[in-house]
Scaffold this motif. Structure first.
Motif, PDB file in Angstrom:
ATOM      1  N   TYR A 103      -1.533   7.669   3.660  1.00  0.00           N
ATOM      2  CA  TYR A 103      -1.269   6.343   4.214  1.00  0.00           C
ATOM      3  C   TYR A 103       0.145   6.273   4.788  1.00  0.00           C
ATOM      4  O   TYR A 103       0.370   5.673   5.848  1.00  0.00           O
ATOM      5  CB  TYR A 103      -1.465   5.266   3.141  1.00  0.00           C
ATOM      6  N   GLU A 123       0.943   4.113  -3.009  1.00  0.00           N
ATOM      7  CA  GLU A 123       0.689   5.535  -2.756  1.00  0.00           C
ATOM      8  C   GLU A 123       1.862   6.386  -3.227  1.00  0.00           C
ATOM      9  O   GLU A 123       1.671   7.432  -3.880  1.00  0.00           O
ATOM     10  CB  GLU A 123       0.433   5.768  -1.267  1.00  0.00           C
ATOM     11  N   LYS A 131       0.835  -1.209   0.000  1.00  0.00           N
ATOM     12  CA  LYS A 131       0.000   0.000   0.000  1.00  0.00           C
ATOM     13  C   LYS A 131       0.867   1.255   0.000  1.00  0.00           C
ATOM     14  O   LYS A 131       0.541   2.249  -0.669  1.00  0.00           O
ATOM     15  CB  LYS A 131      -0.932  -0.007   1.210  1.00  0.00           C
ATOM     16  N   GLU A 183      -4.310   2.061   9.649  1.00  0.00           N
ATOM     17  CA  GLU A 183      -5.630   2.615   9.304  1.00  0.00           C
ATOM     18  C   GLU A 183      -6.288   3.318  10.482  1.00  0.00           C
ATOM     19  O   GLU A 183      -7.225   4.109  10.278  1.00  0.00           O
ATOM     20  CB  GLU A 183      -6.546   1.489   8.799  1.00  0.00           C
TER      21      GLU A 183
END
Length: 486
Positions: free
Chosen positions: A343, A322, A318, A406
């Protein structure tokens, strides 16, 4: 007979008095004669033990480390109150530091009162003017990141990142302090970084046996933890002293090059002032404080970030997606990219929460009698503020042991800033190097993740990511393979 009986009564009275606590002192475990609670305090991950004790004695409790009155503070409300209380902004006497500084506590980390205020004000002002934690210092960090990336690309085997990152941290900080950059393969530099790592792992933030019983320093072997700490401090001190001598021989007062030049200029300005706090010894101690703490904690934070993301490959994927979208591969990530890398910011915040380099703040001290959470804190009591108890509180975080970035992202996709995230402390004693540490972590970490996909070397299995405690928290030994993404 009567003489013997008298001696016994005196001894029993002294033993009894050595187990008593001041009236109104916070509750806590028993105070045993001479040693207090020191032998029972776990040395491995002491911050966890201190937090566990709070379930029995409350968020603010008192212990004795030898003869030293000590108050341990846990939980958000109590820690926040302690950090905001100016009466708790002193520093306790630390035997290790006084031995380092020839009988006095100097520098900026373990001083208090007017000396601390004046030296901190000068240091912050001039480091900021030199680019400390500012956009202008980004070029230095990018240069170091590029050199580090080249070094990793040329490795034909798994690598131990912390030493390599330690070299980077030294060069990034020394550009401001000493104005030069070392070659990454400089043997003297590598030895210095290694000794710093050993020193910070051998140290004890709650105080060593020598801090409890100072006379014992005369009998401690060089192979002891105390010997390792003193060896590390003396190595850094010699390095700083040589640099200052070189600056004195080459400086131009009208054109200061770096922090050492600026300090020497201030010394000349105050040359005839007998009350001045600007002198050679103070400069050496100040630079030793900045250099020691700044380089080791910086490399530890990036190492922990790489370790955790390597153990959670879905997080690394992830991150890379990004960074590829926002930055691409044609340039290194910049501070200007930071607001768009939501993120990435969440990952780094989660690293600070889960494995902050300072689970306990540098010890505070009551400068006068005061009150904390309704408890009487006598003057000159040492106060230890447990940030770990905030960062790992299950009632607030729900699943604090889980690495879950998160938790810092709102439902609308924006970054969630949480007031409890104070890994560098809070208030007037907040870590002096916070801005540079955050900037260095962001730029080095994103550059590494942009260029490489890391995987663990199974020859060195990591069974526990909690780290190794010392003066600060460092990562466990690990090695990674780095696969180029270019």
């Amino acid at each position: 007979m009567w003489v013997l009986l008298t001696i016994m009564v005196i001894l029993l009275t002294l033993v009894y008095r050595s187990t008593r606590k001041p009236k109104g002192f916070p509750p806590g475990p028993p105070r045993y004669p001479l040693v207090g609670y020191a032998p029972f305090l776990e040395k491995h991950l002491v911050h966890k033990h201190m937090w566990r004790l709070s379930s029995t004695y409350g968020s603010v409790y008192g212990i004795y480390l030898g003869p030293e009155r000590t108050v341990i503070v846990n939980g958000w409300e109590a820690c926040k109150e302690a950090l905001a209380n100016d009466d708790l902004n002193g520093r306790p006497i630390n035997t290790t530091l006084t031995l380092r500084d020839d009988g006095l506590q100097k520098g900026v980390m373990f001083t208090e009162g007017e000396l601390w205020k004046e030296q901190r004000r000068f240091t912050l002002h001039h480091l900021r003017n030199l680019g400390f934690g500012k956009r202008s210092h980004e070029t230095v960090i990018h240069e170091e990141a590029s050199e580090l990336i080249n070094e990793i690309e040329n490795a034909n085997e798994s690598i131990q990142l912390q030493i390599k990152l330690g070299v980077s941290a030294v060069n990034i900080l020394w550009a401001l302090m000493g104005g030069t950059r070392f070659h990454r393969d400089d043997p003297e530099l590598i030895t210095l970084v290694d000794k710093l790592n050993q020193m910070f792992r051998a140290g004890e933030v709650s105080g060593s046996i020598v801090d409890i019983f100072p006379f014992l320093h005369r009998f401690m072997p060089k192979t002891s933890n105390f010997g390792t700490v003193m060896d590390g401090f003396l190595e850094v001190k010699k390095f700083i002293e040589r640099a200052i001598d070189e600056h004195k021989a080459s400086m131009d007062t009208d054109n200061p090059r770096d922090f050492i030049d600026l300090y020497l200029k201030e010394m000349q300005k105050n040359n005839n002032n007998e009350e001045s706090t600007y002198n050679d010894d103070q400069l050496v101690a100040l630079c030793t404080d900045l250099f020691s703490a700044g380089t080791e904690t910086g490399s530890a934070s990036v190492s922990f970030a790489i370790l955790l993301c390597t153990l959670h490959p879905e997080v690394m994927r992830k991150l890379q997606e990004e960074i590829d979208t926002v930055v691409g591969q044609d340039r290194l990530p910049s501070i200007d990219d930071r607001p768009k890398l939501i993120y990435t910011e969440a990952v780094l915040t989660e690293v600070f929460r889960l494995r902050g380099a300072a689970p306990l703040t540098v010890p505070h001290c009551a400068v006068r009698d005061t009150v904390l959470q309704g408890h009487h804190i006598p003057a000159r009591t040492m106060v230890m503020i447990n940030l770990y108890s905030i960062q790992m509180d299950p009632e607030y975080w729900g699943d604090p042991e889980v690495f879950r970035p998160e938790r810092f992202i709102k439902p609308d996709g924006t970054f969630l800033k949480d007031e409890r995230m104070i890994p560098f402390g809070k208030g007037k004693r907040v870590c002096l190097g916070e801005s540079l540490a955050r900037m260095t972590l962001f730029l080095l970490f994103t550059a590494l993740v942009q260029k490489f996909t890391f995987s663990m070397d199974p020859a060195i299995p990591v069974t526990n990511t909690e780290g190794i405690a010392g003066f600060t928290l460092g990562p466990p030994p690990f090695k990674v393979f780095a696969k180029s993404r270019v």
